[in-house]
Design an enzyme around this catalytic site. Sequence first.
Site, PDB file in Angstrom:
ATOM      1  N   ASP A  36      66.197 -21.256 -31.195  1.00  0.00           N
ATOM      2  CA  ASP A  36      67.162 -20.488 -31.989  1.00  0.00           C
ATOM      3  C   ASP A  36      68.417 -21.292 -32.322  1.00  0.00           C
ATOM      4  O   ASP A  36      69.322 -20.793 -32.973  1.00  0.00           O
ATOM      5  CB  ASP A  36      67.567 -19.199 -31.263  1.00  0.00           C
ATOM      6  CG  ASP A  36      66.597 -18.073 -31.558  1.00  0.00           C
ATOM      7  OD1 ASP A  36      65.617 -18.333 -32.263  1.00  0.00           O
ATOM      8  OD2 ASP A  36      66.807 -16.951 -31.080  1.00  0.00           O
ATOM      9  N   ASP A 293      83.262 -26.537 -78.622  1.00  0.00           N
ATOM     10  CA  ASP A 293      82.179 -26.452 -77.637  1.00  0.00           C
ATOM     11  C   ASP A 293      82.005 -25.035 -77.149  1.00  0.00           C
ATOM     12  O   ASP A 293      80.919 -24.489 -77.107  1.00  0.00           O
ATOM     13  CB  ASP A 293      82.519 -27.312 -76.406  1.00  0.00           C
ATOM     14  CG  ASP A 293      82.368 -28.781 -76.714  1.00  0.00           C
ATOM     15  OD1 ASP A 293      81.602 -29.095 -77.632  1.00  0.00           O
ATOM     16  OD2 ASP A 293      83.027 -29.578 -76.039  1.00  0.00           O
ATOM     17  N   GLY A 428      70.267 -26.532 -71.487  1.00  0.00           N
ATOM     18  CA  GLY A 428      69.281 -25.612 -72.010  1.00  0.00           C
ATOM     19  C   GLY A 428      69.071 -25.813 -73.498  1.00  0.00           C
ATOM     20  O   GLY A 428      67.947 -25.879 -73.987  1.00  0.00           O
ATOM     21  N   MET A 429      70.180 -25.983 -74.250  1.00  0.00           N
ATOM     22  CA  MET A 429      70.076 -26.163 -75.697  1.00  0.00           C
ATOM     23  C   MET A 429      69.301 -27.427 -76.036  1.00  0.00           C
ATOM     24  O   MET A 429      68.417 -27.424 -76.874  1.00  0.00           O
ATOM     25  CB  MET A 429      71.488 -26.263 -76.317  1.00  0.00           C
ATOM     26  CG  MET A 429      72.150 -24.936 -76.542  1.00  0.00           C
ATOM     27  SD  MET A 429      71.212 -23.902 -77.651  1.00  0.00           S
ATOM     28  CE  MET A 429      71.417 -24.844 -79.163  1.00  0.00           C
TER      29      MET A 429
END
Lengths: 507, 466
Positions: A36, A293, A428-429
């Site tokens: 543990d 942006d 992503g773009m």
Amino acid sequence: MKLAYWMYAGPAHIGTLRVATSFKNVHAIMHAPIGDDYFNVMRSMLERERDFTPVTTSVVDRHVLARGSQERVVDNITRKDREEHPDLIVLTPTCTSSILQEDLENFVNRAQLDAKGDVMLADVNHYRFNELQAADRTLDQIVQLYINKARKKGDLEGKSEKPSVNIIGMSTLGFHNQHDCTELKRLMADLGIEVNEVIPEGASVHNLKRLPRAWFNLVPYRELGMAAGEYLQKEFGTPMVDITPMGVVETARCIRKIQEVLNAQGADVNYEEFIDQQTRFVSQAAWFSRSIDCQNLTGKKAVVFGDNTHAAAMTKILSREMGIHVVWAGTYCKHDADWFREEVKGYCDEVLVTEDHGQIGDAIAKAEPSAIFGTQMERHVGKRLDIPCGVIAAPIHVQNFPIGYKPFLGYEGTNQCVDLVYNSFTLGMEDHLLEIFGGHDTKEVITKGISADSDMGWTKDGQAELNKIPGFVRGKVKRNTEKFARDRGIEKITVEVLYAAKESVGA
Amino acid sequence: MTTTEPEALNFECETGNYHTFCPISCVAWLYQKIEDSFFLVIGTKTCGYFLQNAMGVMIFAEPRYAMAELEEGDISAQLNDFDELKRLCLQIKRDRNPSVIVWIGTCTTEIIKMDLEGLAPKLEAEIGIPIVTARANGLDYAFTQGEDTVLAAMAAKCPDKAPVVEAQKQERNAISQLLNFGKKKEEVAAEESEYVKHTPLVLFGSLPDPVVTQLTLELKKQGIKVSGWLPSKRYTELPVLEEGYYVSGMNPFLSRTASTLMRRRKCKLIGAPFPIGPDGTRAWIEKICSVLGIEPKGLDEREAQIWAGLEDYLQIIRGKSVFFMGDNLLEISLARFLIRCGMTCPEIGIPYMDKRYQAAELALLEKTCHEMGVPTPRIVEKPDNYNQLQRIYEQNIDLVITGMAHANPLEARGINTKWSVEFTFAQIHGFGNARDILELVTRPLRRNNSLKDLGWGDLVKKEAKV
């Protein structure tokens, strides 16, 4: 019983150990079975600690089950006291000791007779509290212990001459805590406020008696430090500032609150010009909001999930400071859900309070956001769905303990948040642009287990045609087509069906 | 030759205050090994937190394991164990449809005395999926011993008769099936003749599939046929265990499985050193051959060839000292191999020492020490990590094999370490993998060698405490 694959907040003893080991020269002894002590591994690996984690186990084994711990716990405490001379030993109960119901308090009292240092039992029940609640309680408990000790001795100190602050809640294994701590100290220096004590990280328990010196307590994280802050407020009337200075607007709000608190005690400070300078020229976040942006991010969809502090702050940053559409914001801090709802009211369409990662995965798949801001779990959901993810809260991996300076709080923190948000979206773009302009796609869509998935059959040519559709709309097209097919009782989806569906719903 | 007196091995036992993984960690490799299984760990948040963090990225790969997380109502028996388990197992059946559900009992189920062994047959009958119960808890066991408890429980589920219907010769053994894949019957028959006739041999211990193939082929070279492995790739392919079969263990931590196979299944155990390192692999083959009455062939050249291929690594470690803090029970075999490689080993820490099951390995260790002219190590069962650290500082050890809890702090003090858990997950068995062991062992030495002239070996502030 609950079927669980993943949990957001750890068990109670982790919280206690995080607080205990954050202090200097405090040792924790777990009353637990072999194995543990995994906390030591986490601290050694994630924090890359150079020193041995001051946690040992008083092992619970078969003999303990049969006869009780008897002398064992007491011996282990006094042995550690001899070996390492800690100022304080915190006996830490675990799930195992919670059900054994041994009189640990009695062990502590007996050990205290022999030990030179102080001995304390962490008062946390495994079945009632999670990691975060336990950490909060343990910190409060240690603070109270030493305030009371000092009070008995008549050792408490009065208020400092100049305005000063205690920063409460910095701890080991906390998300970017050490960077946040540096940033807050800088901010206080800029504001001309002396930092009285930072607890628990790096603090000595002997200094806790100095806590009442401070003019106010700054509790930047909702999860850790509130109990101690409230205690100090009650005992000494020390006001507590509990506004997380994360994001431009919230940082300003936090500083204004500090100003108010100090002026009420006769300091006569005015931070407005400082806030203005920092906002317009030191932090780049305000300028970023106006730049082209950020304009391109307007109305983009995002979802947010994490602990109360970070999820709430991130939701407000995205929505208020960047014009991003937060479809839903969520927290796993169920015990403090009302606070969260109140904080994000008006900054997201929906609030999600759950500890079930499956439900969150489904909600992400359904929302199809352009970016996710969540924990490591959400990052992996994002990977599977091809959606970028910025990690904003624990549970975290070793890569979330960066060596470089990366605070989330204060003015430098606002810069870091901008980078995190902006990088998540542009990545992503770019990914989609690649696909639109004939980037290669050798990956199959694997969304098994997340509700975007279906058991509809696609023919080879249908699937091939679907794969030609750019990634960022593919999920939607797939679902619309399948709905179309299901409504009409079509079993196999061919190219024809795909285009029939497209015409019917304009997918 | 040095003048070291041949001495017997020296066994000690300390306080048992050491760091290791909880035995429930065995689900991590067993669920991958047994492809149609589902592991249900019946425990608390503590168990779940450990698994989630110890498994790292594996957790995201839709693992076939889950926690049955006990809540306060379960502990105080306000909820009925049977009903609760039934609900969860039906959910698992619905979502995953496994061929077996393995229940892993934990400390909590021990303390509240949940009768898993009693509940399993009843539930098995109701839901129609076999349930295997293993008590892999931290009260009784350490780390790899978890696998031992699971395999011991599975040994009871192995079929006890080879299928009688010979219409189409059903080969139960997954490996030979794999090896025979796509071959005509006559070819299979021809291949059978490559083997010497001997009492069937079943090997036990979970190894990665490539290692299974390598070791099976290694024995095939001696004309020995491996009739099956416990565990096999699928639960439905568990090997037949008839009375009188020979069995041999592949890992040093499988003593419960060995005694179950002997006592319950009436198999005969071939007590051999474990096939770790070329010396171990050779000794393992020789022992099996001798029991089956086969004259081993070509082992001299084979072993010599492997050693020759290791020379570049041996140069790095020869004459250096290694210290095992002890956490996974592989320690005796690894120490024996490293002493053969030319290292010295003052101490072998080990969680649990079964002197009967490891007898052949211990004998080989002693022999190796004598042949290499080095003192025999002290073998410390249930070590005390704090005391061990003091000994490591005093003895000026070149390499400490230890858990992650101590690795970074030791490195910061200028002491080379190798993380012991890697030996559990790396492929270390057989002739072909000896290099992999040394790759692991030499890595810190090679890395620190390239840093040694930079002058920042000691990275702890002086006032820092030990």
